[in-house]
Scaffold this motif. Structure first.
Motif, PDB file in Angstrom:
ATOM      1  N   GLN A 193       0.833  -1.201   0.000  1.00 20.53           N
ATOM      2  CA  GLN A 193       0.000   0.000   0.000  1.00 20.53           C
ATOM      3  C   GLN A 193       0.872   1.257   0.000  1.00 20.53           C
ATOM      4  O   GLN A 193       0.584   2.226  -0.698  1.00 20.53           O
ATOM      5  N   GLU A 249     -10.561   1.254  -5.376  1.00 23.49           N
ATOM      6  CA  GLU A 249     -10.190   0.168  -4.471  1.00 23.49           C
ATOM      7  C   GLU A 249     -10.339  -1.181  -5.174  1.00 23.49           C
ATOM      8  O   GLU A 249     -11.231  -1.367  -5.994  1.00 23.49           O
ATOM      9  N   VAL A 250      -9.441  -2.080  -4.820  1.00 23.03           N
ATOM     10  CA  VAL A 250      -9.486  -3.442  -5.343  1.00 23.03           C
ATOM     11  C   VAL A 250      -9.262  -4.409  -4.188  1.00 23.03           C
ATOM     12  O   VAL A 250      -8.721  -4.042  -3.144  1.00 23.03           O
ATOM     13  N   SER A 251      -9.668  -5.653  -4.406  1.00 18.82           N
ATOM     14  CA  SER A 251      -9.399  -6.705  -3.420  1.00 18.82           C
ATOM     15  C   SER A 251      -8.069  -7.382  -3.769  1.00 18.82           C
ATOM     16  O   SER A 251      -7.758  -7.574  -4.953  1.00 18.82           O
ATOM     17  N   SER A 299      -4.359   0.203 -10.809  1.00 16.47           N
ATOM     18  CA  SER A 299      -4.385  -1.267 -10.834  1.00 16.47           C
ATOM     19  C   SER A 299      -3.935  -1.818 -12.169  1.00 16.47           C
ATOM     20  O   SER A 299      -3.673  -3.017 -12.292  1.00 16.47           O
ATOM     21  N   CYS A 305      -8.429 -11.782   2.632  1.00 21.89           N
ATOM     22  CA  CYS A 305      -8.591 -10.821   1.538  1.00 21.89           C
ATOM     23  C   CYS A 305      -8.388  -9.416   2.103  1.00 21.89           C
ATOM     24  O   CYS A 305      -8.939  -9.061   3.155  1.00 21.89           O
ATOM     25  N   TYR A 306      -7.575  -8.624   1.376  1.00 25.01           N
ATOM     26  CA  TYR A 306      -7.245  -7.278   1.815  1.00 25.01           C
ATOM     27  C   TYR A 306      -7.741  -6.279   0.781  1.00 25.01           C
ATOM     28  O   TYR A 306      -7.865  -6.590  -0.419  1.00 25.01           O
ATOM     29  N   THR A 307      -8.036  -5.076   1.243  1.00 20.95           N
ATOM     30  CA  THR A 307      -8.485  -4.019   0.357  1.00 20.95           C
ATOM     31  C   THR A 307      -7.345  -3.021   0.176  1.00 20.95           C
ATOM     32  O   THR A 307      -6.794  -2.508   1.168  1.00 20.95           O
ATOM     33  N   THR A 359      -6.019   0.526  -1.947  1.00 22.38           N
ATOM     34  CA  THR A 359      -6.502   1.717  -2.631  1.00 22.38           C
ATOM     35  C   THR A 359      -5.516   2.126  -3.701  1.00 22.38           C
ATOM     36  O   THR A 359      -4.356   2.496  -3.382  1.00 22.38           O
ATOM     37  N   ARG A 400     -11.456  -7.167  -9.050  1.00 24.86           N
ATOM     38  CA  ARG A 400     -12.600  -6.262  -8.968  1.00 24.86           C
ATOM     39  C   ARG A 400     -13.860  -7.143  -9.009  1.00 24.86           C
ATOM     40  O   ARG A 400     -14.190  -7.702 -10.041  1.00 24.86           O
TER      41      ARG A 400
END
Length: 449
Positions: A59, A144-146, A69, A135-137, A139, A91
């Motif tokens: 991050q 935002e994506v997983s 992304s 699973c993390y989010t 930015t 996504r």
């Protein structure tokens, strides 16, 4: 003779042994490292903490570089720098990025330039496949994506640890194991250095340590031989000095006795203490005899000092035996016959070439004549015969001896003088004294014609 094991061979053996020890150390260290890492990362909280740390770093990387992304290259570079890290971005149910590089024949998950209308990504059902991964989010600049991130801490640290251990073993191989194995040679060299310093300080009694079978051992052996030679030279010099001192003492006594008598007779004549002219003539004859005796003693002393002083004898050109000895032997026989001695000569017919010094030969025969007059028995013949042994030839003198009184005034200076002159001519003087017999053999170096 013990086979020599050279230093080069020893050093090669030490290098090979040090390499083997380094390999064994590396192997043991790798086993210990693997067991330790497996135990550490087998703990769930440790694995989770390591994974969360990777997510935080990702991050920070995305935020710092304002990545979207679709920035595949930057994301791939980040993943490659962290070995054995699997990163996938989604996504919804659509995979938009994966750091996993499939082998040939497997489907490619990603387009090269991100998703598009023609290539929107790959629809993947994560349920049941990655349910063991959190699973993390994240930015990104485009939203935002997983993220599915798997971090294999064991493989990461094990690979890095093995590289460090390999570097340490290579660095430790020469200064550590090699020097450790060569310490025996180093200690031996230091010991030799201390013994050489002691020898330099004058201690020639302590032997040089000889150990092993290499070039250093040969050097130590040579040093010990040099030490023995130096000690022998010192002993010989001390013995020579003692002989000279003893010679001077005895010669002083021998000179003082006739000199005292001579002064007494001179005083009688000076103050006319004689009664008749015949008595005066008798005193004059005694003075003459004592003066000649003193002259003979002084000549012997001078001759001995001269011979021992010379370091090199200059030899005459090679000459035949008859040429060298005919004249001095004739004079010797005449002198002995005038003193009442009979001589028997056995010179043979062989006339070999000799390498001698004519001056030394005359001095030697004069000394022999003087000793024969003093100590030979006039009732027995004096035998002079030619002798030859291998590459040497010369004369042998043999006579019966008279008992020598304890009060004899002679110091027998002639004998050491003869031995010294023969040695300087590289000849041999051999003296034998069986009961009642004196035998002297003189052998000179012969020359081939």
């Amino acid at each position: 003779m013990k086979k020599q094991n050279g230093l080069a061979k020893q050093f090669m053996g030490m290098i090979a042994l040090a390499a083997l020890e380094s390999v064994l150390l590396l192997t043991v260290s790798q086993v210990v490292l693997a067991k330790g890492l497996r135990f550490w990362f087998s703990r769930t909280e440790v694995q989770q903490h390591a994974t969360q740390k990777q997510v935080q770093e990702l991050q920070s990387y995305v935020t710092e570089h304002h990545l979207a992304s679709t920035d595949v290259k930057e994301l791939t570079d980040w993943s490659h720098k962290r070995r054995y890290t699997l990163l996938e971005l989604y996504r919804g149910q659509t995979m938009i990025y994966s750091s996993f590089a499939p082998k040939d024949g497997m489907i490619s998950f990603l387009p090269q330039n991100g998703t598009s209308d023609q290539n929107p990504g790959v629809l993947v059902d994560k349920t049941g496949v990655y349910d063991w991964l959190p699973c993390y989010t994240l930015t990104f600049a485009d939203g935002e994506v997983s993220a599915m991130l798997y971090y294999n801490g064991f493989n990461t640290y094990y690979g890095t640890g093995c590289e460090i251990l390999l570097s340490l073993c290579i660095l430790w191989w020469f200064p550590g194991f090699f020097l450790l194995n060569s310490r025996k040679i180093v200690r031996y060299v230091v010991q030799l250095s201390e013994e050489i310093q002691a020898m330099e300080g004058g201690d020639l009694d302590h032997p040089i340590t000889i150990r092993g079978s290499d070039e250093i051992t040969t050097l130590a052996s040579c040093l010990d031989s040099m030490r023995v030679t130096l000690r022998q030279q010192q002993e010989e010099e001390a013995q020579a000095a003692a002989k000279v001192k003893n010679l001077i003492t005895e010669m002083s006594h021998d000179l003082r006795t006739p000199l005292t008598t001579l002064l007494l007779y001179t005083e009688i004549l000076q103050y006319h203490k004689y009664e008749t002219p015949e008595q005066a003539d008798n005193y004059l004859n005694k003075i003459d005899a004592k003066a000649r005796q003193i002259k003979q003693l002084s000549d012997n002393l001078f001759e001995y000092a001269l011979v021992t002083r010379d370091t090199v004898a200059v030899l005459d050109p090679p000459a035949h035996f008859s040429t060298v000895f005919e004249e001095p032997l004739t004079e010797m026989v005449e002198t002995l016959q005038q003193r009442g001695f009979a001589c028997a000569l056995e010179l043979g017919e062989e006339d070999v070439l000799l390498s001698v010094s004519g001056q030394y030969v005359r001095r030697i025969l004069d000394n022999i004549t003087s000793n024969l007059v003093k100590y030979a028995d006039p009732c027995s013949d004096i035998l002079v015969r030619f002798v030859q042994e291998e590459d040497r030839a010369g004369l042998c003198f043999e006579n019966r001896v008279l008992p020598v009184p304890a009060s004899s005034e002679s110091t027998k200076v002639g004998l050491p003088s003869i031995e010294t002159m023969m040695e300087k001519m590289q000849g041999i003087c051999r003296i034998e004294q069986p009961e009642g017999i004196f035998r002297m053999t003189l052998l000179f170096q012969t020359v081939k014609e």
